[in-house]
Scaffold this active site. Structure first.
Site, short mmCIF file in Angstrom:
data_model
loop_
_atom_site.label_atom_id
_atom_site.label_comp_id
_atom_site.label_asym_id
_atom_site.label_seq_id
_atom_site.Cartn_x
_atom_site.Cartn_y
_atom_site.Cartn_z
N CYS A 196 0.84 -1.20 0.00
CA CYS A 196 0.00 0.00 0.00
C CYS A 196 0.87 1.25 0.00
CB CYS A 196 -0.88 -0.03 1.25
SG CYS A 196 -2.04 1.33 1.35
N HIS A 228 -9.38 -4.11 -0.94
CA HIS A 228 -8.32 -3.32 -0.29
C HIS A 228 -8.70 -1.83 -0.28
CE1 HIS A 228 -3.87 -2.31 0.34
NE2 HIS A 228 -4.38 -1.15 -0.04
N GLU A 229 -9.20 -1.35 -1.43
CA GLU A 229 -9.52 0.09 -1.53
C GLU A 229 -10.76 0.44 -0.72
OE1 GLU A 229 -7.15 1.70 -2.56
OE2 GLU A 229 -6.11 0.18 -3.73
N HIS A 281 -9.91 1.04 2.76
CA HIS A 281 -9.43 2.41 3.02
C HIS A 281 -10.58 3.36 3.34
CE1 HIS A 281 -5.13 2.38 2.26
NE2 HIS A 281 -5.26 1.78 1.09
CO CO Z 1 -3.77 0.82 0.03
#
Ligand code: CO
Length: 171
Positions: free
Chosen positions: A103, A145-146, A149
Site C-alpha cells: 500500500c 483493499h480500496e 481504506h
Molecule cells: Co492501500
C-alpha cells in the site's frame, strides 16, 4: 499537475470512515483527476482510495499495468483505469485466498492478506451511472483493499502475525 501528496500511516485521515458522495460535482472530478495522476505516475500502482490523498470521500480508482517477473512469467494482467464512487460490496464468496498486498500508505512493506476470492459490488461511475460488477482474481482483491481504506482499514490490520510483513527490496 503538481505532485500529489500521499498520506501514510499514522495519519488520522486514513483511519476515518470516508463520507458518501452526494453529488458528482467539479470538486469530485478534481479529486478523481488527482487520483489518476498518482496511478499514472507509479509503475507499481494497482489502486488508490481518496482518503490516501487527504480527501475523506468514498471514491476509489483502480488501474494495473501488466506485470511479469524477471523470468518473463505473467504475474497479473493489466486492468484498465476504473473509477468507482460509493462502492459497496453486496456479496462475498465463501472461498478465501491469501495473497501479498502492499500500500502507498504503508510504503516499503508487503504481506499476506486473506480475502474472499470473489465479490459482487455496486458503485457509481464518474458519469453517474450505476454499475454492478462481479469481480474475481486481482480485481476482487484491489476493490476490497480500496474499500477498506474508505472504512479506515489498512491491509496491515488484516495481518495478525506482524512477522509476516516483509520489507520491499526495490528503490
Ligand atoms: Co492501500
Amino acid at each position: 499537475m503538481k505532485k500529489v501528496k500521499i498520506l501514510t500511516e499514522p495519519n488520522p485521515i486514513l483511519r476515518k470512515k470516508a463520507k458518501k458522495i452526494e453529488k458528482i460535482d467539479p470538486k469530485v472530478k478534481t479529486i478523481i483527476d488527482k487520483m489518476v495522476t498518482v496511478l499514472d505516475s507509479n509503475e507499481w500502482s494497482l489502486g488508490l482510495a481518496a482518503p490516501q490523498i487527504g480527501e475523506s470521500l468514498r471514491i476509489i480508482a483502480i488501474m494495473a499495468r501488466e506485470t511479469r517477473n524477471k523470468e518473463g512469467k505473467l504475474i497479473h494482467k493489466a486492468i484498465p483505469l476504473s473509477i468507482f464512487i460509493n462502492p459497496e460490496i453486496i456479496k462475498f464468496s465463501k472461498n478465501k485466498i491469501v495473497d501479498d498486498e502492499g500500500c502507498f500508505s504503508y510504503p516499503g512493506y508487503f504481506g499476506p492478506v486473506e480475502r474472499p476470492s470473489k465479490i459482487r459490488f455496486v458503485a457509481l461511475t464518474p458519469e453517474n451511472k450505476q454499475v454492478k460488477i462481479n469481480a474475481s482474481g486481482l480485481l476482487a482483491r484491489i476493490v476490497q483493499h480500496e474499500i477498506d481504506h474508505l472504512n479506515g482499514i489498512l491491509f496491515i490490520d488484516r495481518i495478525e502475525d506482524k512477522n509476516k510483513l516483509k520489507k520491499l527490496n526495490i528503490e
